[in-house]
Design a protein around this motif. Sequence first.
Motif, mmCIF file in Angstrom:
data_model
loop_
_atom_site.group_PDB
_atom_site.id
_atom_site.type_symbol
_atom_site.label_atom_id
_atom_site.label_comp_id
_atom_site.label_asym_id
_atom_site.label_seq_id
_atom_site.Cartn_x
_atom_site.Cartn_y
_atom_site.Cartn_z
ATOM 1 N N LEU A 72 1.426 -0.923 0.377
ATOM 2 C CA LEU A 72 -0.123 0.276 0.186
ATOM 3 C C LEU A 72 0.718 1.248 -0.107
ATOM 4 O O LEU A 72 2.317 1.069 0.957
ATOM 5 C CB LEU A 72 -0.958 -0.193 1.179
ATOM 6 C CG LEU A 72 -1.829 -1.454 1.414
ATOM 7 C CD1 LEU A 72 -2.290 -1.087 3.094
ATOM 8 C CD2 LEU A 72 -2.658 -1.389 0.470
ATOM 9 N N ALA A 73 0.817 2.171 -0.870
ATOM 10 C CA ALA A 73 1.287 3.208 -0.718
ATOM 11 C C ALA A 73 1.129 4.777 0.438
ATOM 12 O O ALA A 73 1.804 4.940 0.864
ATOM 13 C CB ALA A 73 0.530 4.651 -2.228
ATOM 14 N N ASP A 97 -5.819 3.091 2.891
ATOM 15 C CA ASP A 97 -7.001 1.653 3.471
ATOM 16 C C ASP A 97 -7.901 1.588 3.723
ATOM 17 O O ASP A 97 -8.046 1.983 5.210
ATOM 18 C CB ASP A 97 -6.129 0.834 3.573
ATOM 19 C CG ASP A 97 -6.871 -0.920 3.379
ATOM 20 O OD1 ASP A 97 -7.344 -1.531 3.750
ATOM 21 O OD2 ASP A 97 -6.231 -1.402 2.039
ATOM 22 N N PRO A 98 -9.043 1.549 3.196
ATOM 23 C CA PRO A 98 -10.685 0.784 4.211
ATOM 24 C C PRO A 98 -10.235 0.075 5.440
ATOM 25 O O PRO A 98 -11.676 0.443 6.370
ATOM 26 C CB PRO A 98 -11.107 0.556 3.239
ATOM 27 C CG PRO A 98 -11.138 0.461 2.066
ATOM 28 C CD PRO A 98 -9.570 0.775 1.976
ATOM 29 N N SER A 136 3.588 5.084 6.721
ATOM 30 C CA SER A 136 2.218 5.469 5.539
ATOM 31 C C SER A 136 2.645 4.558 4.475
ATOM 32 O O SER A 136 1.632 3.566 4.830
ATOM 33 C CB SER A 136 2.760 6.481 4.777
ATOM 34 O OG SER A 136 4.242 6.726 4.992
ATOM 35 N N ASP A 137 3.547 3.560 3.569
ATOM 36 C CA ASP A 137 3.494 3.763 2.458
ATOM 37 C C ASP A 137 4.114 1.323 3.252
ATOM 38 O O ASP A 137 5.053 1.696 4.967
ATOM 39 C CB ASP A 137 4.577 3.177 1.769
ATOM 40 C CG ASP A 137 5.978 3.431 2.674
ATOM 41 O OD1 ASP A 137 6.358 5.524 2.892
ATOM 42 O OD2 ASP A 137 7.506 3.694 2.984
ATOM 43 N N PHE A 138 3.389 0.860 3.571
ATOM 44 C CA PHE A 138 3.647 -0.565 3.479
ATOM 45 C C PHE A 138 3.458 -1.367 2.924
ATOM 46 O O PHE A 138 2.859 -2.089 1.726
ATOM 47 C CB PHE A 138 1.593 -0.316 4.642
ATOM 48 C CG PHE A 138 1.490 -1.896 4.770
ATOM 49 C CD1 PHE A 138 1.563 -2.237 6.635
ATOM 50 C CD2 PHE A 138 1.349 -2.721 4.527
ATOM 51 C CE1 PHE A 138 1.556 -3.272 7.250
ATOM 52 C CE2 PHE A 138 0.825 -4.023 5.218
ATOM 53 C CZ PHE A 138 1.212 -3.889 6.343
ATOM 54 N N LEU A 139 4.119 -2.836 3.374
ATOM 55 C CA LEU A 139 4.440 -4.033 2.770
ATOM 56 C C LEU A 139 4.164 -5.290 3.834
ATOM 57 O O LEU A 139 5.240 -5.388 4.993
ATOM 58 C CB LEU A 139 5.449 -4.101 1.886
ATOM 59 C CG LEU A 139 6.181 -5.282 1.697
ATOM 60 C CD1 LEU A 139 4.449 -5.481 -0.199
ATOM 61 C CD2 LEU A 139 7.438 -5.303 0.771
ATOM 62 N N GLY A 140 3.373 -5.948 3.399
ATOM 63 C CA GLY A 140 3.377 -7.386 4.398
ATOM 64 C C GLY A 140 3.167 -8.568 3.339
ATOM 65 O O GLY A 140 3.201 -8.508 2.516
#
Length: 382
Positions: free
Chosen positions: A94-95, A100-101, A114-118
């Motif tokens: 996600l940027a 994100d909802p 903020s920016d996210f990687l999982g």
Amino acid sequence: MPGGPRSGLAAVSTALLAMSRRLEVRDVLRTIVVSARELLDAEYAALGVPDDHGGFAQFVVDGISAEQWRRIGPLPRQHGILAAMLHENGPERLADVRQDPRFEGWPAAHPEMSDFLGMPVRDGEEILGAIFLANKRSAPDGSGRVFTDVDQELLSLLAQHAAIALTNARLYERSRELTIAEERSRLAHELHDAVSQKLFSLRLTAQAAATLVDRDPARAKDELQQVAALAAEAADELRAAVTELRPAALDEDGLVATLRTHVHVLDRAHAAHVTFTCDGVRALPATQEEAVLRVAQEALHNALRHSDGDRVEVTLARTPSGGAVLKVVDSGRGFDPGAVRRAGRHLGLVSMRDRASGVGGRLAVHSEPGRGTTIEMEVPGG
């Protein structure tokens, strides 16, 4: 990408080697998190291992200080994006996670991300956990902070090998638990056979001596001497069995690693936060290491069962003479040591003092109502 793919592969190789050297589950989790954060140049990284109750059995972070982590509060629950990775089996990139909802906000002391990687960590169909990264610190092309396709590929590779390392670590711990249980069972059987026979003979000989006291004092005296000999043999059998009960992990891993593992287990099993720190302690003679471990176990048992404290700190430090000082400090309600002695309740203090003096050391107890308890044991060097 500066340095080309070779630099990325070299970093992955270094991370995988670091994971493969760890055998304890907690150490493996920590190594995975640190490796992922360094490999992808992220400000924050975490790895959560889910439990069966909607929370996390373990949650390891990197990039957040211990004090900040304490202020954040309890472990997160499985919700929002965290739950998505654990239940939908897919990566999340996600940027801005806040847009994100599924985002449900941060705790008060939580840093802004903020920016996210999982990425889920999977062993076949089983999800062992999930790695989370946030706030990319730099972009190779200078285009701004954002995780890329290459980052996702690297994290996927790391997650695959993390699953192997974590599975191996769990198997190792389980294997050691079984080995210890089998050894205890074997010793219990031998103890029962050897000592029971001695005690049975002791009982018969004592009964014979009792019947001979009046009509044949000389033979009664011989029988009583036999009683003394049998009692000495039984004591030797017990002493030998106790010596064999030296924890297997001490011989394999040494005092520091064994104590660290014990503390980690207790930290997971109890509501109180249990920590361990070590400062320069070298290997001690076997009898001293066992005595220190047994005193630590007894002190921890007392603190967790009786103190009602929310924090227990275990420290092991080297003395100038090459010995060691163990301290077990709890934040509980404390007690009056004198009143405990007068009431005949020792809380294991007698056995702890005996263990300390038995290896040439000393034990001190500092406690008072409302001010917690400190158990301090010092042993000389070898």
